[in-house]
Every structure is written in structure tokens, then in C-alpha cells.
Design an enzyme around this catalytic site. Sequence first.
Site, PDB file in Angstrom:
ATOM      1  N   LEU A  44       0.843  -1.201   0.000  1.00 39.48           N
ATOM      2  CA  LEU A  44       0.000   0.000   0.000  1.00 39.48           C
ATOM      3  C   LEU A  44       0.881   1.255   0.000  1.00 39.48           C
ATOM      4  CD1 LEU A  44      -2.933   1.193   0.358  1.00 39.48           C
ATOM      5  CD2 LEU A  44      -2.565   1.045   2.826  1.00 39.48           C
ATOM      6  N   THR A  45       1.819   1.299   0.965  1.00 38.85           N
ATOM      7  CA  THR A  45       2.637   2.494   1.184  1.00 38.85           C
ATOM      8  C   THR A  45       3.571   2.776   0.002  1.00 38.85           C
ATOM      9  OG1 THR A  45       2.553   2.016   3.530  1.00 38.85           O
ATOM     10  CG2 THR A  45       4.277   3.531   2.826  1.00 38.85           C
ATOM     11  N   PRO A  56       6.674   5.781  -1.552  1.00 40.32           N
ATOM     12  CA  PRO A  56       7.664   6.724  -1.008  1.00 40.32           C
ATOM     13  C   PRO A  56       7.050   8.057  -0.571  1.00 40.32           C
ATOM     14  CG  PRO A  56       8.564   5.628  -2.924  1.00 40.32           C
ATOM     15  CD  PRO A  56       7.131   5.170  -2.812  1.00 40.32           C
ATOM     16  N   SER A  95       0.489   7.731   5.522  1.00 38.93           N
ATOM     17  CA  SER A  95      -0.827   7.789   6.166  1.00 38.93           C
ATOM     18  C   SER A  95      -1.937   8.145   5.166  1.00 38.93           C
ATOM     19  CB  SER A  95      -0.809   8.840   7.287  1.00 38.93           C
ATOM     20  OG  SER A  95       0.074   8.440   8.311  1.00 38.93           O
ATOM     21  N   ARG A 155      19.294 -10.219  40.541  1.00 40.85           N
ATOM     22  CA  ARG A 155      20.282  -9.134  40.677  1.00 40.85           C
ATOM     23  C   ARG A 155      20.144  -8.459  42.058  1.00 40.85           C
ATOM     24  NH1 ARG A 155      24.601  -6.232  38.284  1.00 40.85           N
ATOM     25  NH2 ARG A 155      24.283  -3.993  38.396  1.00 40.85           N
ATOM     26  N   GLY A 211      22.670  -0.962  32.777  1.00 36.96           N
ATOM     27  CA  GLY A 211      23.620  -1.150  31.669  1.00 36.96           C
ATOM     28  C   GLY A 211      23.401  -2.463  30.931  1.00 36.96           C
ATOM     29  N   GLU A 215       1.105  -0.029  10.034  1.00 38.71           N
ATOM     30  CA  GLU A 215      -0.322  -0.396  10.053  1.00 38.71           C
ATOM     31  C   GLU A 215      -1.179   0.737  10.663  1.00 38.71           C
ATOM     32  OE1 GLU A 215      -1.536  -4.390  10.557  1.00 38.71           O
ATOM     33  OE2 GLU A 215       0.442  -5.187  10.068  1.00 38.71           O
ATOM     34  N   THR A 224      -0.257   4.908  12.057  1.00 32.95           N
ATOM     35  CA  THR A 224       0.460   5.513  13.188  1.00 32.95           C
ATOM     36  C   THR A 224      -0.490   5.734  14.374  1.00 32.95           C
ATOM     37  OG1 THR A 224      -0.094   7.723  12.429  1.00 32.95           O
ATOM     38  CG2 THR A 224       1.992   6.812  11.617  1.00 32.95           C
ATOM     39  N   SER A 225       0.098   6.019  15.538  1.00 31.04           N
ATOM     40  CA  SER A 225      -0.739   6.337  16.707  1.00 31.04           C
ATOM     41  C   SER A 225      -1.610   7.552  16.416  1.00 31.04           C
ATOM     42  CB  SER A 225       0.147   6.635  17.920  1.00 31.04           C
ATOM     43  OG  SER A 225       0.722   5.443  18.391  1.00 31.04           O
TER      44      SER A 225
END
Length: 383
Positions: free
Chosen positions: A125-126, A128, A132, A267, A339, A362, A364-365
Site C-alpha cells: 500500500l505504502t 515513497p 498515512s 540481581r 547497563g 499499520e 500511526t498512533s
Amino acid sequence: MDLTLTDEQLSFQKLAREFLDREVVPHRMEWDRAESVDPAIVPKLAELGFFGLTIPEEYGGVAGDYITYCLGMEELGRADSSVRGIVSVSMGLVGKPILGFGTEEQKQDWLRRIATGTATGCFALTEPDIGSDASNLTTKAVRQGDEYVIDGQKIFITNGTWADVCVVFARTGGPGPKGISAFLVPTDTPGFERREIKGKLGLRGQATCEIFLTGVRVPASAMLGQEGQGFKIAMYSLDRGRVSMAAGCVGIICGCLDAVVAYSKERHQFGRPLASFQMIQDMIAEMSVDADAARLLAWRAADLLQRGEPFGVEASKAKYFASEAAVRASNLAIQAFGGYGYIDEYPVAKFMRDARVTTLYEGTSQIQKLLIGRAETGVSAFV
Ligand code: CAA
């Protein structure tokens, strides 16, 4: 919605976890470093029925309900999101629209192969310049006699270099959503070129690619659904994909939670286990509540889908919440590991890298929020 899992659902979940703990988890870091999952995992996943979940047996599937489907995606997300993506895109974004819109011939051919894992699919679908704003895509399909000739370019296509068939969305008519049609294009068609995108932040084991379509000729019978129905087919697929994504994100959150709980008990700092520190318990509680909330949202959407009720907004809510929660959980997990979370000795750094894309692809937020906002207000922010 009954939240009690049936014996079949529980036994699938157990089988899936045992399989993934044996066949995927021990290899995920090596696949991540090599930037490729071992393709030999595909037939093994197929044997367990992952590619046939919710697909009727007459088309090679294993049937099953959408809660089982969510359980499968959750286990895959917990094990390795690259592997989840292979299943989720092939079966969800390609198999499902063939089941929903395909001719009997397309179902007996491509759907059967996808459901049995003897072929994989990708969803193009997408482009360049079109992410959206999918209804303005520019790839063109021009009818010439009994064929269509497709020209254009697609990007960020999951499974791209692995796929045997690609659902290509192309413009056959005027501007906007009604001018778009969908085609099932075999990836060995002359003029169909793929280039893998390397150097991704996460999902490194999964093949993501660019697709170049130059004079790709397909018979008119390759059209999926009717002419002009392509945008609806894309949205139909993404609505279902968002349920799958949400469940996969629950898996990431649970993977982070498991890792932090285990590490916090082994730990020691200041003479006592990390688990005894209030701020570590605060992190664990955040992850635990997010996992439950995300799972319930995913299951609600899945339950509506199962019952044939509208579920799109619920899928957006589930995808939005679960993906943001997966990013939060993986970030917290790194904080708890200190770390050691920043190197790849433990899985949390990979969870964070894999989680990051889930708020992007799929939908964006921001797109999910606009869909939710439109449903609440009756006012579209897209025009
Ligand atoms: N189901 C069925 N039909 C739908 C639908 C749905 N969920 N949503 C919209 N439609 C129909 C509408 O009913 C309308 O048709 P009618 O005029 O006949 O009623 C038509 O489609 C146009 O609808 P909209 O006006 O709502 O469309 P829009 O242009 O405003 O776009 C959008 C809406 C929500 C922004 C949409 O473009 C969208 O979802 N964009 C995000 C795209 C996306 O998720 N891309 C990710 C690609 S896949 C990927 O990530 C890569 C991968 O490999 C996994």
C-alpha cells in the site's frame, strides 16, 4: 464477552509457547544480528497452524476463533516480533482480504497456499510519498485488453523479498479512494523488482523492502474484489491487522515483564534483590497493568470481529494503546536492567527496538487517534 479460555484455546497457547521457546527464542538474537530470520521456520510455523488461524478448513486453514488468533499473535510477539510480522502480514493482510473479497479460484489458489505456509504474501500500500494518506496513492494500473499494466513504487513492505504473492494497490480510476483497485501479483512477474531495506532499528530479522513495478502485466482475473474497491479492501485488511498488532504488542509487554521480574529477583544491589525496591515494583506494576489493559482491548476487538459486529474503532483503540504500552514497557525494562539492558545479552534491548515501529506501521498512533476522535465527534480531521 466471556473471558474464560476454552480447553482448546489453552492447549493451543501452551503448544505455541513450547514451540516458540524451542524453535524461535534460542535463535532470535542470531537472526537479529544476521538481519534475517531462518526461512526454515516458515514450514514449522505452518505445521502448528499459525498461517491458517481463522481461515476455514476448505481453504487449507485450521479455522479457530479470533481469541485463539490473538493468543497466537501474543505468543509470537513474546518470542520474536520479526517472526510475528511474517505470519501476521502473510495470513492477516494478504490471506484475510482474499478470504473476504477473492474469487473461488483465488481462494483455492493463493489463500490455500498462504494458509498452509507453502506461499507467503506481502501487502503493498505504502509508497515513497504516500504513507498515512493512503487514498492518494499514485501507482497506476491501466487496462489493456484482458490485462492490467501496473507501474509505480512501494516502500516499507514487510515480507517483500520473501513473498510469492503481493497485494498491490494501484489507481485504476480518478483521484481519491474510489479510484483504487487491488491486484494479486505473483512476485515472479516480469517487471516486479524488490530491494531489501537494511539497517532498520528493529524487526531486523524480517525482510522489509522497496518494490519497483515497471510495466507489470497481470490478467484481469488478478484483480481482488471489484474495480474501485481497493481502498475498502486495504482498510478492511488494516482493521484486522490492527487487532493482530495489538495482540503482538501484548506479547512484547509480557516478554519485558517476564524478563524484568526474573532479573529483579536474581540481581542484588545495596545487599538486597532489585525486586525488593519500591521503584522497581512501580515499573513492574506499570507493565503488568498495561499488559492486562492492552490484552482486554485486543480481545474486545477480536470478540466483536468474531461475532460479525463493527470493530474498527475498537481495533484502533487496541492498536494505539498496546503499541504505545509496548514502547513504554520496553523502555522501563531497559531502565530496570540498567547497563545490561543496553546490550544484547538480555532480550530487552531487542524488545525496545522491535516495539518502536509498532506505533508507526499499520497506521500511526496519530491516525488511530484521529479515527477514534472521528468516531467520538462525528467530525473527520482528514478533510
Ligand atoms: N473498512 C471499510 N471501508 C472503509 C474503512 C474501513 N475501515 N475506512 C474507510 N472506508 C471507506 C469509507 O467508507 C469510504 O467509502 P464510502 O465513501 O463509499 O463510504 C472510503 O473508504 C474513504 O474513507 P475515508 O474518507 O475515511 O478515507 P480517508 O481518505 O479519509 O482515509 C485514513 C482514512 C484513516 C487516513 C486511511 O487513509 C488510513 O487508514 N491511513 C493509514 C494507512 C496505513 O495504515 N498504512 C499502513 C500500511 S501497511 C504497513 O504498515 C506495512 C506493512 O507491510 C505491514
